[in-house]
Design a protein around this motif. Structure first.
Motif, mmCIF file in Angstrom:
data_model
loop_
_atom_site.group_PDB
_atom_site.id
_atom_site.type_symbol
_atom_site.label_atom_id
_atom_site.label_comp_id
_atom_site.label_asym_id
_atom_site.label_seq_id
_atom_site.Cartn_x
_atom_site.Cartn_y
_atom_site.Cartn_z
ATOM 1 N N VAL A 1 0.859 -1.184 0.000
ATOM 2 C CA VAL A 1 0.000 0.000 0.000
ATOM 3 C C VAL A 1 0.893 1.231 0.000
ATOM 4 O O VAL A 1 1.832 1.322 0.793
ATOM 5 C CB VAL A 1 -0.922 0.013 1.235
ATOM 6 N N GLY B 1 -2.731 -0.012 -3.952
ATOM 7 C CA GLY B 1 -3.656 1.056 -3.593
ATOM 8 C C GLY B 1 -2.893 2.147 -2.871
ATOM 9 O O GLY B 1 -1.728 1.962 -2.496
ATOM 10 N N VAL C 1 -3.026 5.542 0.024
ATOM 11 C CA VAL C 1 -3.630 6.396 1.046
ATOM 12 C C VAL C 1 -2.932 7.748 1.004
ATOM 13 O O VAL C 1 -1.700 7.816 1.004
ATOM 14 C CB VAL C 1 -3.493 5.784 2.454
ATOM 15 N N GLN D 1 -5.391 1.945 -9.620
ATOM 16 C CA GLN D 1 -5.530 1.407 -8.271
ATOM 17 C C GLN D 1 -6.538 2.247 -7.478
ATOM 18 O O GLN D 1 -6.720 3.442 -7.736
ATOM 19 C CB GLN D 1 -4.189 1.418 -7.526
ATOM 20 N N PRO D 2 -7.201 1.638 -6.485
ATOM 21 C CA PRO D 2 -8.097 2.409 -5.624
ATOM 22 C C PRO D 2 -7.312 3.297 -4.675
ATOM 23 O O PRO D 2 -6.116 3.081 -4.432
ATOM 24 C CB PRO D 2 -8.870 1.324 -4.864
ATOM 25 N N GLY D 3 -7.988 4.308 -4.151
ATOM 26 C CA GLY D 3 -7.330 5.220 -3.226
ATOM 27 C C GLY D 3 -8.252 5.618 -2.097
ATOM 28 O O GLY D 3 -9.478 5.538 -2.206
ATOM 29 N N ALA D 4 -7.658 6.040 -0.987
ATOM 30 C CA ALA D 4 -8.417 6.521 0.168
ATOM 31 C C ALA D 4 -7.701 7.725 0.748
ATOM 32 O O ALA D 4 -6.467 7.801 0.734
ATOM 33 C CB ALA D 4 -8.555 5.424 1.226
ATOM 34 N N ASP E 1 -12.557 7.440 -1.650
ATOM 35 C CA ASP E 1 -13.051 7.227 -0.290
ATOM 36 C C ASP E 1 -12.379 8.224 0.649
ATOM 37 O O ASP E 1 -11.151 8.402 0.596
ATOM 38 C CB ASP E 1 -12.758 5.803 0.169
ATOM 39 N N LEU F 1 -9.682 0.473 1.720
ATOM 40 C CA LEU F 1 -8.798 0.330 0.568
ATOM 41 C C LEU F 1 -8.557 -1.142 0.247
ATOM 42 O O LEU F 1 -8.629 -1.557 -0.921
ATOM 43 C CB LEU F 1 -7.469 1.028 0.858
ATOM 44 N N ARG G 1 -11.445 -2.808 -1.469
ATOM 45 C CA ARG G 1 -11.511 -2.498 -2.909
ATOM 46 C C ARG G 1 -10.417 -3.227 -3.682
ATOM 47 O O ARG G 1 -10.620 -3.629 -4.828
ATOM 48 C CB ARG G 1 -11.418 -0.993 -3.122
ATOM 49 N N ARG H 1 -14.906 -2.844 -5.645
ATOM 50 C CA ARG H 1 -14.359 -1.818 -6.547
ATOM 51 C C ARG H 1 -15.465 -1.039 -7.246
ATOM 52 O O ARG H 1 -15.276 0.117 -7.635
ATOM 53 C CB ARG H 1 -13.448 -2.472 -7.588
#
Length: 341
Positions: free
Chosen positions: A62, A118, A120, A139-142, A154, A305, A308, A315
């Motif tokens: 991460v 992912g 952060v 990639q997903p993010g928070a 998020d 995260l 996802r 996702r």
């Protein structure tokens, strides 16, 4: 080496149930999930990151983008970083800490090269140039911190407006009518630190509605400057009976300032800060506070995260905006205002 099979056997569940309890990929009852995770810690289970990476094409890393600004109190920032890294480790992920000054370039580099699964973001600004890049990344993010535009990512943060109102409500209930609010340095606001003005503006609105006068100022982020600021404020506003601190450095400096002036809390001055319980213990602060919950925010961001990352269904879910309601930690530093001649 302890395996997932060992955990399953000890917990009396199937291998797949133990795996889901640790990964969170499927709904498992709270009792089973807790038992499996407790046994994993007790037996010293470590997920095989190499095997999982080969099976899923994941890096099991991460990305954490953070910066140490000279006008912010570094120990407070470290608590957010620990909340992220500790949770990531518990879920089987390593953390790549990126502290480049050019955050947008760094984010483009680590997402474009698939170095992480992912990301952060910390130090989130009102108009943060990293956020549009994160929205378009594969990639997903928070985010820990709320930008002006929360769409597509998020977001997890303390409800700073509610925190400001709660501070004033508490002082009003004790009969205070003149307060001092010390916020983070003005440079934090200038670069988009919206949490500063969210708390300040809400506190000022609440004070006006309740007939309270607030002297709202920006304090320094280090000693001896912040101690000098506090002395100057108490000299400039001798009728103020309460002090609100949205500035961790000011909170850490206040005990020595009060001792030097011979002031007692709450007999001479009532005090409410905004920081974590861990911060209060670290600096031996006896002041009541609004819990800033950096560990909880980091944990929530990472868990969302990882959901996802590991679930195609997750996702596709709409982004979440989660603001933690402020919690008041009463350490006995507020009371009725003193009688002034």
């Amino acid at each position: 080496m302890v395996t997932i099979g060992d955990i399953a056997k000890a917990a009396g569940v199937s291998r797949s149930t133990a795996s889901y309890a640790l990964s969170g990929k499927r709904a498992i009852s709270d009792g089973v999930r807790r038992r499996v995770r407790e046994l994993a810690l007790e037996l010293g289970y470590t997920p095989n990151a190499g095997a999982k990476a080969l099976a899923t094409s994941q890096t099991m890393v991460v990305g954490l983008l953070a910066q140490f600004f000279s006008d912010e109190f570094a120990p407070a920032m470290l608590q957010y970083m620990l909340g992220v890294s500790d949770t990531a480790r518990a879920l089987g992920y390593d953390t790549l800490l990126v502290t480049e000054a050019d955050g947008a370039h760094a984010l483009t580099r680590i997402t474009g090269s698939r170095m992480v699964d992912g990301v952060v973001l910390l130090n989130v600004a009102q108009d943060d140039e990293r956020v549009p890049i994160l929205r378009s990344a594969p990639q997903p993010g928070a985010l820990v911190g709320m930008p002006g535009d929360c769409s597509g990512v998020d977001v997890f943060d303390l409800d700073f407006e509610a925190a400001g109102r709660l501070m004033v409500e508490h002082m009003h209930a004790h009969g205070h009518r003149e307060l001092i609010l010390v916020s983070q340095p003005e440079h934090v606001v200038e670069r988009g630190g919206a949490y500063v003005w969210r708390l300040q503006n809400a506190a000022l609105r609440e004070a006006r509605e309740r007939g309270i006068e607030i002297h709202a100022v920006f304090g320094a982020s280090r000693q001896p400057e912040v101690g000098q600021d506090l002395h100057g404020l108490l000299d400039a506003h001798p009728a103020a009976t309460g002090l609100l601190l949205n500035n961790e450095a000011a909170a850490a400096a206040l005990p020595s300032v009060l001792t030097a002036r011979g002031l007692r809390v709450p007999e001479d001055l009532s005090v409410i800060g905004r920081y974590s319980d861990e911060f209060a213990r670290t600096f031996s602060l006896p002041f009541s506070s609004i819990e800033s919950a950096p560990d909880r925010l980091g944990e929530q961001a990472v868990r969302q995260l990882v959901r996802r990352i590991e679930s195609p269904q997750a996702r596709e879910e709409p982004p979440v905006l989660r603001l933690l309601a402020p919690e008041f930690a009463d350490r006995g530093s507020t009371g009725r205002p003193p009688l002034r001649p």
